[in-house]
Design a protein around this motif. Sequence first.
Motif, mmCIF file in Angstrom:
data_model
loop_
_atom_site.group_PDB
_atom_site.id
_atom_site.type_symbol
_atom_site.label_atom_id
_atom_site.label_comp_id
_atom_site.label_asym_id
_atom_site.label_seq_id
_atom_site.Cartn_x
_atom_site.Cartn_y
_atom_site.Cartn_z
ATOM 1 N N GLU A 254 0.835 -1.217 0.000
ATOM 2 C CA GLU A 254 0.000 0.000 0.000
ATOM 3 C C GLU A 254 0.863 1.259 0.000
ATOM 4 O OE1 GLU A 254 -3.215 0.354 -0.364
ATOM 5 O OE2 GLU A 254 -3.743 -1.763 -0.270
ATOM 6 N N GLN B 149 1.939 9.136 -6.169
ATOM 7 C CA GLN B 149 2.380 10.502 -5.880
ATOM 8 C C GLN B 149 3.400 11.009 -6.889
ATOM 9 O OE1 GLN B 149 3.964 10.086 -1.909
ATOM 10 N NE2 GLN B 149 1.980 10.469 -0.926
ATOM 11 N N THR C 236 0.990 3.941 -3.006
ATOM 12 C CA THR C 236 0.681 5.344 -2.718
ATOM 13 C C THR C 236 1.802 6.241 -3.215
ATOM 14 O OG1 THR C 236 -0.685 4.779 -0.818
ATOM 15 C CG2 THR C 236 0.213 7.011 -0.864
#
Length: 168
Positions: A30, A38, A34
Motif C-alpha cells: 500500500e 504521488q 501510494t
Amino acid sequence: MQVAEYLRYDAVGLSELVSRRDVSPVELLEAALTRLDQVNPTLNAVVRRFETQSRDAIAKGLPDGPFAGVPYLLKDVTTQMAGEITTNGSRLFANATALEDSALVAAYKRAGFVICGKTNSPEFGLVAITEPHLWGPTLNPWNLGRTCGGSSGGSASAVSAGIVPAAQ
C-alpha cells in the motif's frame, strides 16, 4: 504504514519489519503504491503496474526469503514474468506476453520480493538514456530537467524517488 515512515527504510529494514510482524506485506505494498501514485505521473519511471498480481501473491503466501514482503520492480527489458508483457521498451514487443517466469524472476520471488510493476528502459536497453518511443522519457527525481540514464533509468528513478527500496 504511512509513506513518510516507508521512506525511512531500505529493503533490509523493511524485510526486518515484516519478519518481526511490525508491518505486513500488504501495508508495504500500500505504501509503495501510494508513493507510486504521488510521483510517477511526473517521473514516468514505472510503465506497468502489477497491483492485482502483487495482492494475489501476498494472499497466496510469500516464501520465507530474506526479502519477504518487500515491494520490488522489474526492468521492462528481457525480464519475463509469467502472464505479463515485456516490451523491451519497443513498440515491436508492445504485446509480448511471457509464458513463464525467467530464472531471475523466479529467484526474486523465492527471495520473497513482491513484484509490483515494471520500470521504463531504453529500447532494447541499447542507449544510455531512458527515452523510448513506446513509453516516453523517465525523469530524474533530483532534477526534473534531466532524464535518466539507461538501461536501468526507470529503476534508478523509482528507487531514488522512494517508490520501492530496490529494483532490478
